[in-house]
Write a protein that holds these residues in place. Structure first.
Motif, PDB file in Angstrom:
ATOM      1  N   ILE A  94       0.833  -1.200   0.000  1.00 41.33           N
ATOM      2  CA  ILE A  94       0.000   0.000   0.000  1.00 41.33           C
ATOM      3  C   ILE A  94       0.870   1.253   0.000  1.00 41.33           C
ATOM      4  CG2 ILE A  94      -1.613   1.368   1.376  1.00 41.33           C
ATOM      5  CD1 ILE A  94      -2.880  -1.266   2.287  1.00 41.33           C
ATOM      6  N   THR A  95       1.922   1.256   0.817  1.00 42.01           N
ATOM      7  CA  THR A  95       2.812   2.415   0.882  1.00 42.01           C
ATOM      8  C   THR A  95       3.449   2.696  -0.472  1.00 42.01           C
ATOM      9  OG1 THR A  95       3.315   1.991   3.218  1.00 42.01           O
ATOM     10  CG2 THR A  95       4.872   3.359   2.002  1.00 42.01           C
ATOM     11  N   PHE A  96       3.916   1.638  -1.134  1.00 42.44           N
ATOM     12  CA  PHE A  96       4.539   1.807  -2.451  1.00 42.44           C
ATOM     13  C   PHE A  96       3.542   2.318  -3.481  1.00 42.44           C
ATOM     14  CE2 PHE A  96       5.440  -0.041  -6.666  1.00 42.44           C
ATOM     15  CZ  PHE A  96       6.637   0.606  -6.938  1.00 42.44           C
ATOM     16  N   TYR A  97       2.380   1.674  -3.549  1.00 41.22           N
ATOM     17  CA  TYR A  97       1.364   2.076  -4.523  1.00 41.22           C
ATOM     18  C   TYR A  97       0.857   3.485  -4.238  1.00 41.22           C
ATOM     19  CZ  TYR A  97       0.634  -2.272  -7.139  1.00 41.22           C
ATOM     20  OH  TYR A  97       0.775  -3.348  -7.979  1.00 41.22           O
ATOM     21  N   ALA A  98       0.646   3.788  -2.952  1.00 40.28           N
ATOM     22  CA  ALA A  98       0.131   5.109  -2.578  1.00 40.28           C
ATOM     23  C   ALA A  98       1.096   6.210  -2.983  1.00 40.28           C
ATOM     24  CB  ALA A  98      -0.132   5.160  -1.080  1.00 40.28           C
ATOM     25  N   LYS A  99       2.394   5.931  -2.867  1.00 37.80           N
ATOM     26  CA  LYS A  99       3.398   6.924  -3.247  1.00 37.80           C
ATOM     27  C   LYS A  99       3.385   7.165  -4.750  1.00 37.80           C
ATOM     28  CE  LYS A  99       8.307   8.053  -2.810  1.00 37.80           C
ATOM     29  NZ  LYS A  99       9.627   7.610  -2.277  1.00 37.80           N
ATOM     30  N   THR A 100       3.319   6.090  -5.530  1.00 37.31           N
ATOM     31  CA  THR A 100       3.326   6.242  -6.987  1.00 37.31           C
ATOM     32  C   THR A 100       2.008   6.819  -7.501  1.00 37.31           C
ATOM     33  OG1 THR A 100       2.579   3.944  -7.295  1.00 37.31           O
ATOM     34  CG2 THR A 100       4.945   4.341  -7.277  1.00 37.31           C
ATOM     35  N   ARG A 101       0.915   6.544  -6.781  1.00 40.39           N
ATOM     36  CA  ARG A 101      -0.400   7.026  -7.194  1.00 40.39           C
ATOM     37  C   ARG A 101      -0.809   8.331  -6.507  1.00 40.39           C
ATOM     38  NH1 ARG A 101      -2.385   4.663 -11.808  1.00 40.39           N
ATOM     39  NH2 ARG A 101      -1.944   2.429 -11.796  1.00 40.39           N
ATOM     40  N   LYS A 102       0.070   8.799  -5.599  1.00 42.15           N
ATOM     41  CA  LYS A 102      -0.226  10.019  -4.836  1.00 42.15           C
ATOM     42  C   LYS A 102      -1.581   9.917  -4.111  1.00 42.15           C
ATOM     43  CE  LYS A 102       2.648  13.221  -7.503  1.00 42.15           C
ATOM     44  NZ  LYS A 102       3.471  12.167  -8.100  1.00 42.15           N
ATOM     45  N   SER A 103      -1.751   8.784  -3.441  1.00 39.58           N
ATOM     46  CA  SER A 103      -2.987   8.523  -2.708  1.00 39.58           C
ATOM     47  C   SER A 103      -2.848   9.001  -1.273  1.00 39.58           C
ATOM     48  CB  SER A 103      -3.291   7.026  -2.726  1.00 39.58           C
ATOM     49  OG  SER A 103      -4.430   6.724  -1.959  1.00 39.58           O
ATOM     50  N   GLY A 104      -3.852   9.683  -0.750  1.00 41.60           N
ATOM     51  CA  GLY A 104      -3.824  10.186   0.613  1.00 41.60           C
ATOM     52  C   GLY A 104      -4.206   9.130   1.632  1.00 41.60           C
ATOM     53  N   GLN A 105      -3.903   9.415   2.893  1.00 42.68           N
ATOM     54  CA  GLN A 105      -4.175   8.459   3.959  1.00 42.68           C
ATOM     55  C   GLN A 105      -5.666   8.218   4.147  1.00 42.68           C
ATOM     56  OE1 GLN A 105      -1.602   6.802   5.540  1.00 42.68           O
ATOM     57  NE2 GLN A 105      -3.289   5.504   6.243  1.00 42.68           N
ATOM     58  N   ASP A 106      -6.479   9.235   3.912  1.00 45.40           N
ATOM     59  CA  ASP A 106      -7.929   9.064   4.053  1.00 45.40           C
ATOM     60  C   ASP A 106      -8.454   8.010   3.090  1.00 45.40           C
ATOM     61  OD1 ASP A 106      -8.050  10.932   6.049  1.00 45.40           O
ATOM     62  OD2 ASP A 106      -8.792  12.564   4.776  1.00 45.40           O
ATOM     63  N   GLN A 107      -7.973   8.053   1.848  1.00 40.76           N
ATOM     64  CA  GLN A 107      -8.399   7.061   0.860  1.00 40.76           C
ATOM     65  C   GLN A 107      -7.927   5.668   1.270  1.00 40.76           C
ATOM     66  OE1 GLN A 107      -6.520   6.929  -3.028  1.00 40.76           O
ATOM     67  NE2 GLN A 107      -8.489   6.557  -4.032  1.00 40.76           N
ATOM     68  N   ILE A 108      -6.696   5.569   1.736  1.00 38.17           N
ATOM     69  CA  ILE A 108      -6.158   4.279   2.181  1.00 38.17           C
ATOM     70  C   ILE A 108      -7.000   3.709   3.321  1.00 38.17           C
ATOM     71  CG2 ILE A 108      -4.201   3.150   3.296  1.00 38.17           C
ATOM     72  CD1 ILE A 108      -2.394   5.194   1.842  1.00 38.17           C
ATOM     73  N   ASN A 109      -7.273   4.534   4.311  1.00 38.95           N
ATOM     74  CA  ASN A 109      -8.053   4.077   5.470  1.00 38.95           C
ATOM     75  C   ASN A 109      -9.441   3.596   5.050  1.00 38.95           C
ATOM     76  OD1 ASN A 109      -5.912   4.791   7.109  1.00 38.95           O
ATOM     77  ND2 ASN A 109      -6.802   6.737   7.758  1.00 38.95           N
ATOM     78  N   THR A 110     -10.064   4.338   4.130  1.00 40.71           N
ATOM     79  CA  THR A 110     -11.397   3.973   3.656  1.00 40.71           C
ATOM     80  C   THR A 110     -11.382   2.628   2.953  1.00 40.71           C
ATOM     81  OG1 THR A 110     -12.085   6.281   3.419  1.00 40.71           O
ATOM     82  CG2 THR A 110     -13.309   4.632   2.151  1.00 40.71           C
ATOM     83  N   LEU A 111     -10.396   2.411   2.081  1.00 44.19           N
ATOM     84  CA  LEU A 111     -10.319   1.163   1.326  1.00 44.19           C
ATOM     85  C   LEU A 111     -10.012  -0.025   2.247  1.00 44.19           C
ATOM     86  CD1 LEU A 111      -8.421   2.430  -1.845  1.00 44.19           C
ATOM     87  CD2 LEU A 111     -10.783   1.613  -1.750  1.00 44.19           C
ATOM     88  N   VAL A 112      -9.113   0.182   3.203  1.00 43.16           N
ATOM     89  CA  VAL A 112      -8.797  -0.885   4.161  1.00 43.16           C
ATOM     90  C   VAL A 112     -10.047  -1.278   4.937  1.00 43.16           C
ATOM     91  CG1 VAL A 112      -7.555  -1.399   6.304  1.00 43.16           C
ATOM     92  CG2 VAL A 112      -6.346  -0.348   4.380  1.00 43.16           C
TER      93      VAL A 112
END
Length: 209
Positions: A94-112
């Protein structure tokens, strides 16, 4: 968003696998059918810039071949049977993909939360069941601000509750302007989606059904 294929051909050696002279897909949810081995995954990998092909694929003004970096920023892909390095954890991925996709923590938390993967965020991939791997691949596909999400057999190996959550995510992203290409042999899930058009791979090409 418009996805356009022109003079598309995919071959392995001298054997032609697919030939699509012309195809334009506007914003929508598209269902791709076909027998095993018909070329669905091959088509998806070509559209996502993973597999080489003859012809041209455009997403809006970006060419898969001429503007690969800009093109791939707009496209996300979930494989039917995802494979990741054994030593990585889901959090690492997730950390790797989020960095390349410029995804914020809110989106990550929601998807998890939506896909229910928090219990194994810190487990190594080698310990994952097929269902855990599948949900990880789906989560990664929804990260970032993409325009096209390609889901290959998204409903296999996940339970009914996860299927319902996935359908909800697809609908949410679709309403935000994201287009989906989906292939699946599983009817549950797909029946709940407002399919724009269904296509089937027959005789090495794509036809409306």
């Amino acid at each position: 968003m418009t996805l356009s294929l022109s003079n598309f051909e995919k071959s392995y050696g001298n054997q032609q696998i697919l030939s699509i002279p012309d195809l334009d897909l506007n914003h929508g949810i598209y269902w791709i059918k076909g027998e095993n081995g018909s070329g669905k995954s091959t088509l998806f990998k070509s559209i996502c810039g993973i597999s080489p092909f003859e012809g041209e694929i455009l997403l809006d003004r970006y060419s898969c071949k001429k503007n690969p970096k800009s093109y791939r920023k707009l496209v996300s892909y979930s494989e039917a049977e995802p494979i990741y390095p054994d030593f990585l954890t889901q959090k690492d991925l997730i950390t790797f993909y989020a960095k390349t996709r410029k995804s914020g923590q809110d989106q990550i938390n929601t998807l998890v939360e939506e896909l229910g993967t928090s219990a194994y965020l810190n487990q190594s991939v080698k310990t994952f069941s097929s269902g855990m791997l599948k949900k990880t691949g789906l989560l990664l596909a929804f990260l970032g601000d993409v325009k096209l999400i390609v889901l290959d057999e998204p409903f296999i190996t996940i339970d009914k509750n996860s299927t319902n959550k996935l359908v909800e995510l697809i609908l949410q992203y679709y309403q935000r302007g994201v287009t989906f290409l989906i292939s699946s042999h599983i009817k549950d899930g797909g029946e709940q989606l407002p399919i724009t058009m269904s296509y089937c791979i027959k005789e090495k090409t794509l036809v409306e059904v």
